[in-house]
Design an enzyme around this catalytic site. Sequence first.
Site, PDB file in Angstrom:
ATOM      1  CE  LYS A 114     -16.319 -30.897  20.881  1.00 32.55           C
ATOM      2  NZ  LYS A 114     -15.588 -30.166  19.816  1.00 32.55           N
TER       3      LYS A 114
HETATM    4  N1  GLU Z   1     -14.631 -26.725  20.307  1.00 34.96           N
HETATM    5  C1  GLU Z   1     -13.744 -26.260  19.280  1.00 34.96           C
HETATM    6  C2  GLU Z   1     -13.646 -27.269  18.153  1.00 34.96           C
HETATM    7  O1  GLU Z   1     -14.520 -28.100  17.965  1.00 34.96           O
HETATM    8  C3  GLU Z   1     -12.396 -25.817  19.829  1.00 34.96           C
HETATM    9  C4  GLU Z   1     -11.612 -26.856  20.544  1.00 34.96           C
HETATM   10  C5  GLU Z   1     -10.359 -26.296  21.228  1.00 34.96           C
HETATM   11  O2  GLU Z   1     -10.053 -25.125  21.055  1.00 34.96           O
HETATM   12  O3  GLU Z   1      -9.715 -27.082  21.921  1.00 34.96           O
HETATM   13  O4  GLU Z   1     -12.744 -27.246  17.367  1.00 34.96           O
END
Ligand code: GLU
Length: 424
Positions: A114
């Site tokens: 993240k």
């Molecule tokens: N931000 C989204 C999540 O928390 C998507 C992450 C992604 O598609 O890599 O799942």
Amino acid sequence: MAYLEPAPLKDKENPFEAMMTRFHMASQILGLEEEIYNVLKNPARQVIVSLPVTMDDGAIRVFEGYRVIHSTILGPSKGGIRFDPNVNLDEVKALAAWMTWKCAVVDIPYGGAKGGVNCNPREMSAGEIERLMRAYTQAMADVFGPDQDIPAPDMGTGPREMAWLMDQYSRNKGMTTHAVVTGKPLVMGGSLGRTEATGRGVMVSAMAAMEKLKINPYKATCAVQGFGNVGSWAARLLSERGLLVQAINDLSGAYYNESGIDIDKAIQFRDQKNGSLEGFDGAEKINQDDLLTLPVDVLVPAATEDVITSSNALNIKAKLIVEGANGPTSSRADKIINEKGIVVVPDILANAGGVTVSYFEWVQNRLGYKWTADRVNRRSDRIMKDAFINVYKTSQEYNVPMRIAAYMVAIDKVSKTYKYRGGY
Ligand code: GLU
């Protein structure tokens, strides 16, 4: 088995502690070896950068940016980038670990990561956001990569920001590299179905849970907290499946209509009003805090972390909670909710539709080919349904809540893979 650290059980916990409490419980039930527990509890890599950006008035402001790679055991790490004033390292660490578990639950070949920048995009111009995103991408040029670490949107970012990221990365490498990021605009390698994917997965898992609980969707009522990309799509798709969505909210307030809110109308209103529901007349305004405790059948928290806590959990009346957000429930609230017999489809399962279609976008980019919306939806619905059944079965088999079962499924997969791959 005794691990080195006791699991914390505080309320107002930070998201990393909330994640660790569940990880700890599931590891104990699985009988995970202490060595592997220690490997999985620590993020593999944490990068902190400082990003000087020239603002529109000529002043230089320095932002702090993070990218935490929790694990690359299952494959290249995957996870969104959050632009929000509350971003901090602990939060990003928790969100990165949740991505590892999420990808493992839906069985896609990614690890978890993240990113985030502490900033308030609501108070920044498009030019300032673009410069910030380019500075962040430049600083992460050696972290990101289609086989290394693949970012995506999260709170405060969307296709526009992903386009800047893709462009900056591509300039840096001297070649167009679509597969370095997902959630891109359709015209530049984005996938059909990606925008609605998280909300769609929430709908699919809510429908699967309602079937188990014998709740008739045509007679069910629902409240959705958060009206961003996830909440608004979940509300729209659930109402298309027959549920009466009686309440929605955003930062401007909470809106209630006993006979159901016209979600398409609310979305249209929001899109014309710069993203806010302020002034929406299809419902009456109610207290923000009351939305979570309305007498509805299904509650969808789809905003942010730590909203269902020990101070409101006792008053929740829904029979089913489907977590569109990451980490909306504190671990102390978990206990109260379980005792009340409320079924929770946990975040790492319920909101995994987004990363699933991100995976499809990456696959299409690498194939140099485009799938139809129908193919994307059919495949992601199947993955979500299978993951739900797998977690549900585990919860029945071990007599644990679905949240712990989801962690068990994920930890089992990652730890087995780690053992095959081996360490030093
Ligand atoms: N931000 C989204 C999540 O928390 C998507 C992450 C992604 O598609 O890599 O799942």
